[in-house]
Design a protein around this motif. Structure first.
Motif, PDB file in Angstrom:
ATOM      1  N   ARG B   7       0.836  -1.199   0.000  1.00 46.33           N
ATOM      2  CA  ARG B   7       0.000   0.000   0.000  1.00 46.33           C
ATOM      3  C   ARG B   7       0.872   1.250   0.000  1.00 46.33           C
ATOM      4  O   ARG B   7       1.858   1.316   0.720  1.00 46.33           O
ATOM      5  N   PRO B   8       0.454   2.287  -0.781  1.00 43.47           N
ATOM      6  CA  PRO B   8       1.241   3.533  -0.810  1.00 43.47           C
ATOM      7  C   PRO B   8       1.418   4.145   0.570  1.00 43.47           C
ATOM      8  O   PRO B   8       2.491   4.635   0.899  1.00 43.47           O
ATOM      9  N   SER B   9       0.382   4.092   1.403  1.00 43.95           N
ATOM     10  CA  SER B   9       0.495   4.726   2.727  1.00 43.95           C
ATOM     11  C   SER B   9       1.536   3.997   3.577  1.00 43.95           C
ATOM     12  O   SER B   9       2.244   4.614   4.373  1.00 43.95           O
ATOM     13  N   PHE B  10       1.644   2.696   3.385  1.00 42.12           N
ATOM     14  CA  PHE B  10       2.638   1.926   4.137  1.00 42.12           C
ATOM     15  C   PHE B  10       4.041   2.404   3.757  1.00 42.12           C
ATOM     16  O   PHE B  10       4.896   2.639   4.631  1.00 42.12           O
ATOM     17  N   MET B  11       4.273   2.565   2.460  1.00 43.81           N
ATOM     18  CA  MET B  11       5.603   2.987   2.017  1.00 43.81           C
ATOM     19  C   MET B  11       5.900   4.423   2.438  1.00 43.81           C
ATOM     20  O   MET B  11       7.040   4.755   2.770  1.00 43.81           O
ATOM     21  N   LEU B  12       4.859   5.266   2.429  1.00 48.32           N
ATOM     22  CA  LEU B  12       5.066   6.644   2.915  1.00 48.32           C
ATOM     23  C   LEU B  12       5.492   6.626   4.380  1.00 48.32           C
ATOM     24  O   LEU B  12       6.420   7.329   4.787  1.00 48.32           O
ATOM     25  N   ASP B  13       4.798   5.812   5.172  1.00 51.33           N
ATOM     26  CA  ASP B  13       5.148   5.710   6.592  1.00 51.33           C
ATOM     27  C   ASP B  13       6.530   5.090   6.777  1.00 51.33           C
ATOM     28  O   ASP B  13       7.262   5.435   7.715  1.00 51.33           O
ATOM     29  N   HIS B  14       6.870   4.175   5.871  1.00 53.29           N
ATOM     30  CA  HIS B  14       8.186   3.527   5.939  1.00 53.29           C
ATOM     31  C   HIS B  14       9.291   4.573   5.743  1.00 53.29           C
ATOM     32  O   HIS B  14      10.239   4.645   6.534  1.00 53.29           O
ATOM     33  N   HIS B  15       9.145   5.384   4.714  1.00 57.93           N
ATOM     34  CA  HIS B  15      10.148   6.434   4.464  1.00 57.93           C
ATOM     35  C   HIS B  15      10.154   7.454   5.594  1.00 57.93           C
ATOM     36  O   HIS B  15      11.212   7.934   5.999  1.00 57.93           O
ATOM     37  N   PHE B  16       8.972   7.766   6.100  1.00 62.58           N
ATOM     38  CA  PHE B  16       8.859   8.707   7.218  1.00 62.58           C
ATOM     39  C   PHE B  16       9.636   8.180   8.429  1.00 62.58           C
ATOM     40  O   PHE B  16      10.377   8.912   9.091  1.00 62.58           O
ATOM     41  N   THR B  17       9.459   6.894   8.689  1.00 61.57           N
ATOM     42  CA  THR B  17      10.134   6.281   9.843  1.00 61.57           C
ATOM     43  C   THR B  17      11.647   6.369   9.702  1.00 61.57           C
ATOM     44  O   THR B  17      12.351   6.746  10.643  1.00 61.57           O
ATOM     45  N   ARG B  18      12.137   6.022   8.509  1.00 62.80           N
ATOM     46  CA  ARG B  18      13.596   6.056   8.311  1.00 62.80           C
ATOM     47  C   ARG B  18      14.137   7.479   8.428  1.00 62.80           C
ATOM     48  O   ARG B  18      15.219   7.709   8.957  1.00 62.80           O
ATOM     49  N   ARG B  19      13.349   8.436   7.922  1.00 60.51           N
ATOM     50  CA  ARG B  19      13.814   9.830   7.906  1.00 60.51           C
ATOM     51  C   ARG B  19      13.852  10.422   9.324  1.00 60.51           C
ATOM     52  O   ARG B  19      14.699  11.249   9.635  1.00 60.51           O
ATOM     53  N   HIS B  20      12.936   9.985  10.170  1.00 55.25           N
ATOM     54  CA  HIS B  20      12.832  10.604  11.500  1.00 55.25           C
ATOM     55  C   HIS B  20      13.354   9.724  12.628  1.00 55.25           C
ATOM     56  O   HIS B  20      13.182  10.057  13.803  1.00 55.25           O
ATOM     57  N   LEU B  21      13.999   8.640  12.253  1.00 56.27           N
ATOM     58  CA  LEU B  21      14.453   7.687  13.262  1.00 56.27           C
ATOM     59  C   LEU B  21      15.442   8.309  14.252  1.00 56.27           C
ATOM     60  O   LEU B  21      15.363   8.073  15.466  1.00 56.27           O
ATOM     61  N   ALA B  22      16.374   9.112  13.731  1.00 57.55           N
ATOM     62  CA  ALA B  22      17.395   9.700  14.619  1.00 57.55           C
ATOM     63  C   ALA B  22      16.738  10.587  15.672  1.00 57.55           C
ATOM     64  O   ALA B  22      17.084  10.515  16.860  1.00 57.55           O
ATOM     65  N   ASP B  23      15.785  11.408  15.250  1.00 59.90           N
ATOM     66  CA  ASP B  23      15.093  12.276  16.214  1.00 59.90           C
ATOM     67  C   ASP B  23      14.305  11.439  17.219  1.00 59.90           C
ATOM     68  O   ASP B  23      14.236  11.774  18.405  1.00 59.90           O
ATOM     69  N   TYR B  24      13.725  10.356  16.743  1.00 62.69           N
ATOM     70  CA  TYR B  24      12.966   9.477  17.636  1.00 62.69           C
ATOM     71  C   TYR B  24      13.885   8.895  18.718  1.00 62.69           C
ATOM     72  O   TYR B  24      13.551   8.890  19.903  1.00 62.69           O
ATOM     73  N   LEU B  25      15.053   8.431  18.300  1.00 63.85           N
ATOM     74  CA  LEU B  25      15.986   7.817  19.246  1.00 63.85           C
ATOM     75  C   LEU B  25      16.430   8.813  20.313  1.00 63.85           C
ATOM     76  O   LEU B  25      16.693   8.442  21.452  1.00 63.85           O
ATOM     77  N   ASP B  26      16.525  10.091  19.910  1.00 59.52           N
ATOM     78  CA  ASP B  26      16.969  11.112  20.855  1.00 59.52           C
ATOM     79  C   ASP B  26      15.808  11.728  21.623  1.00 59.52           C
ATOM     80  O   ASP B  26      15.993  12.717  22.331  1.00 59.52           O
ATOM     81  N   GLY B  27      14.606  11.172  21.447  1.00 53.91           N
ATOM     82  CA  GLY B  27      13.443  11.700  22.166  1.00 53.91           C
ATOM     83  C   GLY B  27      13.025  13.065  21.677  1.00 53.91           C
ATOM     84  O   GLY B  27      12.401  13.840  22.403  1.00 53.91           O
ATOM     85  N   GLU B  28      13.401  13.389  20.445  1.00 50.34           N
ATOM     86  CA  GLU B  28      13.104  14.724  19.925  1.00 50.34           C
ATOM     87  C   GLU B  28      11.969  14.719  18.902  1.00 50.34           C
ATOM     88  O   GLU B  28      11.755  15.713  18.218  1.00 50.34           O
ATOM     89  N   LEU B  29      11.300  13.590  18.769  1.00 52.95           N
ATOM     90  CA  LEU B  29      10.183  13.520  17.824  1.00 52.95           C
ATOM     91  C   LEU B  29       8.875  13.710  18.598  1.00 52.95           C
ATOM     92  O   LEU B  29       8.536  12.922  19.478  1.00 52.95           O
ATOM     93  N   GLU B  30       8.195  14.792  18.259  1.00 58.90           N
ATOM     94  CA  GLU B  30       6.985  15.143  19.011  1.00 58.90           C
ATOM     95  C   GLU B  30       5.767  14.380  18.489  1.00 58.90           C
ATOM     96  O   GLU B  30       5.747  13.913  17.357  1.00 58.90           O
ATOM     97  N   SER B  31       4.773  14.310  19.318  1.00 63.00           N
ATOM     98  CA  SER B  31       3.478  13.761  18.911  1.00 63.00           C
ATOM     99  C   SER B  31       2.836  14.714  17.874  1.00 63.00           C
ATOM    100  O   SER B  31       3.029  15.929  17.982  1.00 63.00           O
TER     101      SER B  31
END
Lengths: 179, 88
Positions: B7-31
């Motif tokens: 599904r396109p939305s799955f791949m969009l979320d996949h790219h989103f996850t990879r792009r924001h992973l570093a911020d997530y790990l540092d607790g800098e990704l907001e809700s």
């Protein structure tokens, strides 16, 4: 801090007591040699003392001190020429992942720690420094980036790449994760 | 490959996850970005493993703090102070 900046040696000695062991821990991760690290720390404090009047307080004292210490470590602590301290040689980071090793079937916590130590040590310095300052020593992104003279964006990019390489290098120890 | 992964939305979320992973790990990704990443990681085995192993790696790196560096060592402040006194 103000008294030390004004040339009060006793106040400066208090700063030594507060920060020397932390600086030693950071420097030791770069030199890998306890006696060299101690010499570097001594030299860093001497330099800091001689130029304390120029410390403007825009950054934290430890940030300033750490920058002096790492520059000293790059020079080898004994005046030998500095290597390219933050070099990010093409391909060097990729070669680090070749350290990948399969653990013994009953690898224990200590083995993971040793594998991590090995993987960190094998990183090119330009990637090792961000990882040590941020992830091992727990400095903030801003503080660590300032010590290394990098923008926060460049720092974060190097840090993330370094984390990925270390993760790959210890992958065999993480096989149960996320399944 | 499972249907949802096409599904396109799955791949969009996949790219989103990879792009924001570093911020997530540092607790800098907001809700709600954080929830989007975590939701995707639940559905995507590759991302789930990526997040889990990186978190484990970070935990291990934090555990190195002070372990080998100062273990069994004396405080270096005495030698630094002695050197300062010699120098001045």
């Amino acid at each position: 801090m103000d008294r030390a900046a004004g040339g009060d040696r006793e106040a400066f000695e208090e700063l030594v007591r507060r920060h020397a062991d932390h600086l030693y821990a950071v420097v030791l991760r770069f030199t890998g040699d306890p006696s060299e690290a101690e010499e570097v720390v001594q030299e860093a404090f001497l330099r800091a003392w001689r130029s304390i009047g120029r410390f403007e307080g825009r950054s934290q004292f430890f940030t300033w001190l750490c920058r002096i210490g790492l520059n000293e470590a790059k020079r080898g602590g004994t005046g030998r020429p500095a290597p390219e301290a933050l070099s990010v040689e093409e391909g060097a980071l990729e070669r680090t992942a070749d350290l990948r090793q399969a653990p013994e079937p009953h690898a224990e916590h200590r083995d993971l720690r040793l594998a991590l130590e090995r993987a960190v040590r094998a990183l090119p310095e330009g990637y090792r420094a961000p990882l040590i300052l941020r992830d091992v020593e727990g400095l903030s992104t801003g503080q660590a980036a300032e010590i290394l003279g990098l923008s926060e964006a460049a720092f974060k990019s190097r840090l993330h790449r370094a984390r990925l390489v270390v993760r790959d290098a210890i992958d065999g120890y993480l096989s149960g994760d996320g399944r | 490959m499972r249907l949802r992964e096409l599904r396109p939305s799955f791949m969009l979320d996949h790219h989103f996850t990879r792009r924001h992973l570093a911020d997530y790990l540092d607790g800098e990704l907001e809700s709600p970005a954080r929830e989007r990443l975590e939701h995707h990681a639940e559905l995507c085995p590759k991302c789930r493993r990526m997040v889990a192993t990186l978190l484990r790696t970070l935990e291990g790196l934090r555990g190195l703090r002070g372990q080998s560096a100062l273990a069994g060592s004396h405080s270096v402040s005495d030698s630094v102070i002695a050197r300062l006194r010699e120098d001045t």
